[in-house]
Design a protein around this motif. Structure first.
Motif, mmCIF file in Angstrom:
data_model
loop_
_atom_site.group_PDB
_atom_site.id
_atom_site.type_symbol
_atom_site.label_atom_id
_atom_site.label_comp_id
_atom_site.label_asym_id
_atom_site.label_seq_id
_atom_site.Cartn_x
_atom_site.Cartn_y
_atom_site.Cartn_z
ATOM 1 N N LEU A 133 -5.088 -10.699 -32.309
ATOM 2 C CA LEU A 133 -5.274 -11.382 -31.416
ATOM 3 C C LEU A 133 -5.712 -13.005 -31.797
ATOM 4 O O LEU A 133 -6.271 -13.093 -33.352
ATOM 5 C CB LEU A 133 -7.065 -10.392 -31.033
ATOM 6 C CG LEU A 133 -6.347 -9.440 -29.628
ATOM 7 C CD1 LEU A 133 -7.641 -9.323 -28.953
ATOM 8 C CD2 LEU A 133 -5.249 -9.801 -28.247
ATOM 9 N N ARG A 134 -5.429 -13.284 -31.486
ATOM 10 C CA ARG A 134 -6.256 -15.271 -31.693
ATOM 11 C C ARG A 134 -6.795 -15.774 -29.696
ATOM 12 O O ARG A 134 -6.333 -15.559 -29.271
ATOM 13 C CB ARG A 134 -4.863 -15.812 -31.613
ATOM 14 C CG ARG A 134 -5.623 -17.082 -32.376
ATOM 15 C CD ARG A 134 -4.448 -18.042 -32.209
ATOM 16 N NE ARG A 134 -4.078 -19.336 -33.124
ATOM 17 C CZ ARG A 134 -3.213 -20.235 -32.677
ATOM 18 N NH1 ARG A 134 -2.659 -20.383 -31.153
ATOM 19 N NH2 ARG A 134 -4.029 -21.332 -33.269
ATOM 20 N N LEU A 135 -8.019 -15.743 -30.267
ATOM 21 C CA LEU A 135 -8.691 -16.516 -29.821
ATOM 22 C C LEU A 135 -9.153 -18.033 -29.667
ATOM 23 O O LEU A 135 -8.880 -18.414 -30.887
ATOM 24 C CB LEU A 135 -11.020 -16.017 -29.907
ATOM 25 C CG LEU A 135 -10.644 -14.963 -29.919
ATOM 26 C CD1 LEU A 135 -11.864 -14.063 -30.050
ATOM 27 C CD2 LEU A 135 -10.165 -13.675 -28.541
ATOM 28 N N SER A 136 -9.136 -18.679 -28.091
ATOM 29 C CA SER A 136 -9.084 -19.664 -28.217
ATOM 30 C C SER A 136 -10.688 -20.001 -27.454
ATOM 31 O O SER A 136 -10.862 -19.583 -26.697
ATOM 32 C CB SER A 136 -8.407 -20.467 -27.156
ATOM 33 O OG SER A 136 -7.315 -20.488 -28.652
ATOM 34 N N CYS A 137 -10.560 -21.514 -28.111
ATOM 35 C CA CYS A 137 -12.100 -22.113 -27.411
ATOM 36 C C CYS A 137 -12.469 -23.293 -27.443
ATOM 37 O O CYS A 137 -12.689 -24.902 -28.450
ATOM 38 C CB CYS A 137 -13.541 -21.944 -28.289
ATOM 39 S SG CYS A 137 -15.032 -22.363 -27.916
ATOM 40 N N ALA A 138 -11.406 -23.924 -25.968
ATOM 41 C CA ALA A 138 -11.723 -25.599 -25.885
ATOM 42 C C ALA A 138 -12.704 -26.324 -25.151
ATOM 43 O O ALA A 138 -14.099 -25.738 -24.091
ATOM 44 C CB ALA A 138 -10.480 -25.928 -24.764
ATOM 45 N N ALA A 139 -13.328 -27.092 -25.298
ATOM 46 C CA ALA A 139 -14.324 -27.496 -25.052
ATOM 47 C C ALA A 139 -13.968 -29.304 -23.933
ATOM 48 O O ALA A 139 -12.560 -29.770 -24.418
ATOM 49 C CB ALA A 139 -15.031 -28.838 -26.354
ATOM 50 N N GLN A 155 -8.486 -16.662 -35.431
ATOM 51 C CA GLN A 155 -6.743 -15.585 -35.623
ATOM 52 C C GLN A 155 -8.074 -14.001 -36.045
ATOM 53 O O GLN A 155 -8.366 -14.532 -37.425
ATOM 54 C CB GLN A 155 -5.987 -15.689 -36.299
ATOM 55 C CG GLN A 155 -5.083 -14.909 -36.784
ATOM 56 C CD GLN A 155 -3.756 -14.818 -35.838
ATOM 57 O OE1 GLN A 155 -3.989 -16.165 -35.196
ATOM 58 N NE2 GLN A 155 -3.973 -14.031 -35.923
ATOM 59 N N MET A 156 -7.679 -13.052 -35.458
ATOM 60 C CA MET A 156 -8.360 -11.429 -36.139
ATOM 61 C C MET A 156 -6.857 -10.901 -36.577
ATOM 62 O O MET A 156 -5.876 -10.508 -35.626
ATOM 63 C CB MET A 156 -8.960 -11.364 -34.630
ATOM 64 C CG MET A 156 -9.881 -12.141 -34.687
ATOM 65 S SD MET A 156 -11.092 -11.458 -33.012
ATOM 66 C CE MET A 156 -9.834 -11.297 -31.305
ATOM 67 N N ASN A 157 -6.892 -10.139 -37.857
ATOM 68 C CA ASN A 157 -5.693 -9.831 -37.799
ATOM 69 C C ASN A 157 -6.730 -7.925 -38.469
ATOM 70 O O ASN A 157 -7.497 -7.805 -38.614
ATOM 71 C CB ASN A 157 -5.210 -9.932 -38.937
ATOM 72 C CG ASN A 157 -4.621 -11.591 -38.806
ATOM 73 O OD1 ASN A 157 -4.260 -11.272 -36.865
ATOM 74 N ND2 ASN A 157 -4.300 -12.193 -39.712
#
Length: 120
Positions: free
Chosen positions: A18-24, A81-83
């Protein structure tokens, strides 16, 4: 007002990614360190990974070699990025950032959290 908004959580089988995103978002701010924390049911919130504004990273031992933190300073966004995900990675993942805001100074900001579930 500055806000952090996470996305990318979900359900995945063990071994998946899974891929996490964090936008300010907001105006009149500058971001120092950005980080990802997680909190599993019944456990304390723990640091997963941190990245400085120059790109230096550090990781919790439990995710080293499997997770990668990165950031795009032009987009004020951090990624995780979580593998090779494991069931024990199941948790709510929170974005955290140290942000300087005009007329407010330096503060610690948190996103609302995104749930990651890893099935065995």
């Amino acid at each position: 007002q500055v806000q952090l908004v996470e996305s990318g959580g979900g359900l995945v089988q063990a071994g998946g990614s899974l891929r996490l995103s964090c936008a300010a978002s907001g105006s009149g701010f500058a971001i120092n360190d950005m980080a990802w924390y997680r909190q599993a049911p019944g456990k304390q919130r723990e640091l997963v990974a941190r990245i400085t504004n120059s790109g230096t990273t550090n990781y919790a031992g439990s995710v080293k070699g499997r997770f990668t933190i990165s950031r795009d300073n032009a987009k004020n966004t951090a990624y995780l990025q979580m593998n090779s995900l494991k069931p024990e990675d199941t948790a709510v993942y929170y974005c955290n950032a140290e942000i300087w805001v005009v007329r407010r100074g330096l503060g610690d900001y948190w996103g609302q959290g995104t749930q990651v579930n890893v099935s065995s």
